[in-house]
Write a protein that holds these residues in place. Sequence first.
Motif: not given
Length: 184
Positions: A151-180
């Motif tokens: 999560v920390s790595n996903l939130c460290m966008s090289p282009t500093d896309d802000g908190p919305d970017y971070s939330r989207r990336m973390v939501a994708l990660l959570v969706d991935g944890m649901r798989f399986g």
Amino acid sequence: MRADAQRNLDSLLDAAKAVFLEQGVDAPAKVITDRAGVGVGTLYRHFPLRSDLVVAVFRHEVDAAADAAPAIAARYEPGEALSRWLDRFTEFVAAKRGLAAALHSGDPAFEPLPGYFQERFGPTLTSLLEAAAAAGDIRADVDAVNLLHAVSNLCMSPTDDGPDYSRRMVALLVDGMRFGAPAR
């Protein structure tokens, strides 16, 4: 601590967090004290060194995020609680961005902070993960420390896309944890 002194301390920590995020940890003390509504003497009475203030802000933010978990877990179903707490954790990561340069500066005052981070967040997240896995909301093989780093790595966008970017990336990660996850 007297109530007014505690208010001053809380105001300083909140102001320092905001100023560090906006301007970095080298921002003038006067900017922090003006935002907190206290005098510079109050700042230095509580935090004689800049590193004392940085450590206090970091610990304050870690504690606030970790302490939010039980209330979130009590209010929501396990999978939703995990997702909401991870969203709260992304707020912490955003606040930490302003502290990152100082924390990685090699200053010995900051050496205990990674241990404090894991000491507070490891058990917090493990509890949320275990509850979500037991409920069948996520797969059972997710490690808390690995997830914190991801999560920390996903939130460290090289282009500093802000908190919305971070939330989207973390939501994708959570969706991935649901798989399986086991079917309900």
